[in-house]
Structures are given as structure tokens and as C-alpha cells.
Design an enzyme around this catalytic site. Structure first.
Site, PDB file in Angstrom:
ATOM      1  N   TYR A 133       0.807  -1.222   0.000  1.00 42.95           N
ATOM      2  CA  TYR A 133       0.000   0.000   0.000  1.00 42.95           C
ATOM      3  C   TYR A 133       0.844   1.279   0.000  1.00 42.95           C
ATOM      4  O   TYR A 133       0.314   2.379   0.097  1.00 42.95           O
ATOM      5  CB  TYR A 133      -0.970   0.018   1.185  1.00 42.95           C
ATOM      6  CG  TYR A 133      -2.110  -0.996   1.084  1.00 42.95           C
ATOM      7  CD1 TYR A 133      -2.194  -1.870   0.004  1.00 42.95           C
ATOM      8  CD2 TYR A 133      -3.083  -1.076   2.062  1.00 42.95           C
ATOM      9  CE1 TYR A 133      -3.215  -2.797  -0.093  1.00 42.95           C
ATOM     10  CE2 TYR A 133      -4.112  -1.994   1.967  1.00 42.95           C
ATOM     11  CZ  TYR A 133      -4.169  -2.861   0.893  1.00 42.95           C
ATOM     12  OH  TYR A 133      -5.194  -3.780   0.805  1.00 42.95           O
ATOM     13  N   LYS A 190       1.713 -15.518   3.027  1.00 45.15           N
ATOM     14  CA  LYS A 190       1.600 -16.352   1.825  1.00 45.15           C
ATOM     15  C   LYS A 190       3.031 -16.719   1.423  1.00 45.15           C
ATOM     16  O   LYS A 190       3.458 -16.531   0.283  1.00 45.15           O
ATOM     17  CB  LYS A 190       0.863 -15.543   0.739  1.00 45.15           C
ATOM     18  CG  LYS A 190       0.498 -16.325  -0.495  1.00 45.15           C
ATOM     19  CD  LYS A 190      -0.528 -17.437  -0.270  1.00 45.15           C
ATOM     20  CE  LYS A 190      -0.694 -18.280  -1.503  1.00 45.15           C
ATOM     21  NZ  LYS A 190      -1.420 -19.532  -1.278  1.00 45.15           N
ATOM     22  N   ASP A 223      -4.900 -17.879   2.336  1.00 44.81           N
ATOM     23  CA  ASP A 223      -6.054 -18.521   1.677  1.00 44.81           C
ATOM     24  C   ASP A 223      -6.711 -19.535   2.612  1.00 44.81           C
ATOM     25  O   ASP A 223      -7.938 -19.583   2.745  1.00 44.81           O
ATOM     26  CB  ASP A 223      -5.643 -19.151   0.335  1.00 44.81           C
ATOM     27  CG  ASP A 223      -4.305 -19.877   0.381  1.00 44.81           C
ATOM     28  OD1 ASP A 223      -3.622 -19.827   1.426  1.00 44.81           O
ATOM     29  OD2 ASP A 223      -3.926 -20.506  -0.626  1.00 44.81           O
ATOM     30  N   ASP A 247      -6.084  -6.026   5.692  1.00 47.14           N
ATOM     31  CA  ASP A 247      -7.197  -5.266   5.142  1.00 47.14           C
ATOM     32  C   ASP A 247      -8.311  -6.220   4.708  1.00 47.14           C
ATOM     33  O   ASP A 247      -9.491  -6.048   5.029  1.00 47.14           O
ATOM     34  CB  ASP A 247      -6.666  -4.469   3.932  1.00 47.14           C
ATOM     35  CG  ASP A 247      -7.667  -3.477   3.380  1.00 47.14           C
ATOM     36  OD1 ASP A 247      -8.684  -3.238   4.037  1.00 47.14           O
ATOM     37  OD2 ASP A 247      -7.408  -2.938   2.285  1.00 47.14           O
ATOM     38  N   ASP A 251     -12.247  -7.304   6.698  1.00 48.22           N
ATOM     39  CA  ASP A 251     -13.586  -7.133   6.110  1.00 48.22           C
ATOM     40  C   ASP A 251     -14.351  -8.454   6.202  1.00 48.22           C
ATOM     41  O   ASP A 251     -15.549  -8.480   6.506  1.00 48.22           O
ATOM     42  CB  ASP A 251     -13.497  -6.697   4.634  1.00 48.22           C
ATOM     43  CG  ASP A 251     -13.565  -5.183   4.482  1.00 48.22           C
ATOM     44  OD1 ASP A 251     -13.075  -4.475   5.397  1.00 48.22           O
ATOM     45  OD2 ASP A 251     -14.100  -4.686   3.467  1.00 48.22           O
TER      46      ASP A 251
END
Ligand SMILES: NC(=O)c1ccc[n+]([C@@H]2O[C@H](COP(=O)([O-])OP(=O)(O)OC[C@H]3O[C@@H](n4cnc5c(N)ncnc54)[C@H](O)[C@@H]3O)[C@@H](O)[C@H]2O)c1
Length: 355
Positions: A133, A190, A223, A247, A251
Site C-alpha cells: 500500500y 503467503k 487462503d 485489510d 472485512d
């Protein structure tokens, strides 16, 4: 001692939910002095100022905390003001730990079958200043068939180490709502596919974990974690992860709590002026209609008060929100029939009642 709070409602529903959080803080008797700031799309469109000169220095010097609504306005398609204000606060004020509690106030809010309120009480600690980001990278040969876009993923040893350490410290010094100790830090990455950045996170996690022998450790690829979060989220305790994965999974986690309107967050850096904001954005389609859920903002205000040492006031507010949810004195997104202002008013009145 009265705490000085900078209030930045921002855009869209931010301007509707923050006044409700203010009303409730005042009803709870919180010793706060509030100073409003008009940063946001209206100001940017009027005079092209996103953050006035010395804006961040003023916030860091003159305030104990900042309460933010949301940024984002269709009249500013580049979202430039939002980036400069929000990412500016996080990065220039070095608020490196984004702390997002995930609590289920009532079983009726969770879309998963068989999950009770007591089953869900975990926290996601998201790195807030690095990762993908930072907007490092570029576009080459734009507009041609050979166009190349590069988005860099920045992971510094210092940044990774301090967020992982923050998570272990959080685990060691915080309890769950039922009073039981927190026990486990799970690192989510990951590293099987993103080996360079993931390798650094893996090494640092093991090093820092060795300093906290009483805390259990766990690792999951992002995942697999997403799948587990919707299959059975009961085992999560403290999750630490990078900016982008944090992030996304928060959510998803907000979905378990009743949606984005229910989720609170803090952007923290020990010893510095911290910033608190509901997880949701400015939600342009529902802005100005008095239908946005104010509870995420109200719970965010409670989180800020607890951080500033006003735990009693924070608990009063949380109890009043819980009562509102149980009695369905809420906005429509979580099953009630009240408007934003009316739901805020109901919580403020309930906060005033002696227990
Ligand atoms: N921290 C921030 O300021 C922040 C965070 C996310 C998005 N944004 C910005 O907000 C704008 C809209 O983004 P988005 O649509 O992806 O996310 P959003 O959070 O604004 O809205 C997503 C969905 O959730 C619903 N929702 C969100 N908050 C709600 C509430 N309090 N009550 C009821 N429903 C609620 C909305 O109706 C919408 O369907 C964009 O400009 C985006 O960049 C800002």
C-alpha cells in the site's frame, strides 16, 4: 484529566456516524475536549487542500487521540484526498499497528450457523505502514499492448519485527471479554508463493516468539485462513499479518460480526497520538439518508476511551450497544428499524441509565 481529541468526520457516512459517537461519549461522561477538523472532499474541492501545512505535526503535538469517520467521495475519482489524509496519518505519524477487534455482540448478527456470541472474540493486528500500500512502483509503456505495471511489496526488518512484537505484547497483556487470558499468536502470510517477503516474516516470527515462551504460536497461509474463518472461526485469538492481508481478512471478519457497520479499529503506535476509525468506508450510495449504522463508530469511540484510560466509560458504551443489539434498537443493516440518529440517541440514553 481531560483528553484532547481531534475529530475528523471526513466524507459520506463519516459525517453521520461521528456525531453519534460524540453524543454517546458525552452521555457516558467521558472527560474529552473535542476539536473538529474539516479535512475531506468538501474542503479539497473548495480550496485544493487535503492536509494543511503542519497538519500532522499539529495532530501529533496537540492531541491525545484522533477520531476519524471515513474518506472517499465520487466527486474526487482519484481518491487523492483520502490517500493523503488517511495514508498520511498512518505513515507520517508512524501509526504502525492497526488493531481490529472481532467480537460478536449477539449470535443473531453472525451469518454462520451454530456460532454463539461467546465463540467469537479475536483480534487482527495488521501492519499499517508498509507492504503493497506504499504505492511504490510504476507503469511502463502505458496504453500500449506491451504495458507493464509494477506494484512493490515493501517489508523492512524493523517494520516486520515491531508489528510481530506488538502482537505478542498484545497477547501477553490483554484478556478476552470473558476475563480469560489470551494464549496464542497466529501469523498469516503467503510465504509459500511470496518467498522473499514471506521468508522475512517467517524468520522474524520465530525469533520474536522465542522471547515469549508462554504464548502458543501458529501459522496459516492467508487462503487457508480465509476458508477457516467462514468454516469455523472459533479458535482464533490474536492474528498478526501484513497490510494487504489484514485489510482483506478484517472485512471478512466484519462479516462475522454483523457487517462493516459493526467493526471498530485503532491505528496505534505506543507512546504516540493514535488514531481511531470505524472499519467501514464512506459508503456513498447510503450517505445522507440517515440509514448508516453508527455502532462501528460508537464502538470505535469506546475503544479510544479505553486506550486513553477511561475503561469505565468505554464499558458503559459497549454495554449500551449490546443492549441496543439485543432489543433490535438498530439500523436496518442489522435487523432494526431506526435511523442513524435515532440508533445513536437510543445508545446515548441507555448509556445515561444507571446499572
Ligand atoms: N478508512 C476509510 O476511510 C475507508 C475504508 C474503506 C473504503 N473507503 C472509501 O469509501 C468509499 C466506498 O468504499 P466501499 O464501498 O468499498 O466500502 P464501504 O465500507 O464504504 O461500503 C461497503 C458496503 O458496506 C456498506 N456499509 C459500510 N458501512 C456501513 C454502515 N456503517 N452501515 C450500513 N452499511 C454500511 C455499504 O452500504 C456498502 O454496501 C471509497 O471511496 C473507498 O475508497 C474508505
Amino acid at each position: 484529566m481531560t483528553k484532547r481529541i481531534a475529530l475528523i468526520p471526513g466524507d459520506g457516512i463519516g459525517k453521520e456516524v461521528i456525531p453519534q459517537a460524540v453524543k454517546v461519549m458525552q452521555a457516558a461522561g467521558a472527560a474529552v475536549e473535542l476539536t473538529p477538523f474539516d479535512w475531506g472532499a468538501d474542503r479539497y474541492l473548495a480550496d485544493k487542500v487535503t492536509v494543511p501545512p503542519d497538519g500532522f505535526t499539529t495532530l501529533a503535538r496537540d492531541f491525545d487521540a484522533i477520531l476519524v469517520g471515513a474518506f472517499g467521495d465520487p466527486r474526487v475519482p482519484s481518491n487523492m484526498h483520502a490517500k493523503e489524509i488517511l495514508l498520511g496519518m498512518r505513515c507520517q505519524m508512524d501509526l504502525y499497528a492497526n488493531v481490529r477487534p472481532v467480537r460478536l455482540l449477539d449470535a443473531s448478527l453472525c451469518p454462520l450457523k451454530g456460532i454463539e456470541a461467546k465463540d467469537l472474540d479475536f483480534v487482527v493486528i495488521r501492519e499499517n505502514t508498509e507492504g503493497v500500500y506504499g504505492d511504490l512502483g510504476g507503469v511502463f509503456k502505458q496504453g500500449t499492448p506491451d504495458e507493464i505495471a509494477i506494484q512493490e511489496d515493501v517489508n523492512t526488518r524493523k517494520g516486520v519485527e515491531r508489528i510481530i512484537r506488538y502482537a505478542f505484547e498484545y497477547c501477553a497483556s490483554n484478556r478476552k471479554l470473558d476475563g480469560s487470558p489470551r494464549r496464542r499468536v497466529l501469523m498469516c502470510d503467503k510465504s509459500n508463493a511470496m518467498t522473499h517477503a514471506g521468508g522475512l516474516w517467517q524468520r522474524v516470527f520465530k525469533e520474536v516468539a522465542a522471547e515469549y515462551p508462554r504464548i502458543e504460536t501458529q501459522h496459516m497461509y492467508v487462503d487457508a485462513l480465509c476458508m477457516q474463518m467462514v468454516r469455523d472461526p472459533r479458535g482464533f485469538d490474536v492474528i498478526v499479518t501484513n497490510n494487504m492481508f489484514g485489510d482483506i481478512i478484517t472485512d471478512l471478519a466484519a462479516g462475522l460480526q454483523g457487517g462493516l457497520g459493526m467493526a471498530a479499529s485503532g491505528n496505534l503506535s505506543p507512546g504516540k497520538t493514535s488514531m481511531f476509525e470505524p472499519v467501514h468506508g464512506s459508503a456513498p450510495p447510503i450517505a445522507g439518508k440517515n440509514i448508516a449504522n453508527p455502532f462501528g463508530a460508537i464502538l470505535t469511540a469506546a475503544m479510544m476511551l479505553a486506550h486513553l484510560g477511561m475503561s469505565g466509560e468505554a464499558q458503559k458504551i459497549e454495554a449500551a450497544v449490546l443492549e441496543a443489539v439485543r432489543q433490535k434498537k438498530t439500523t436496518a443493516d442489522i435487523g432494526g428499524t431506526l435511523g442513524t440518529r435515532e440508533a445513536g440517541e437510543w445508545v446515548a440514553q441507555t448509556t445515561l441509565r444507571p446499572r
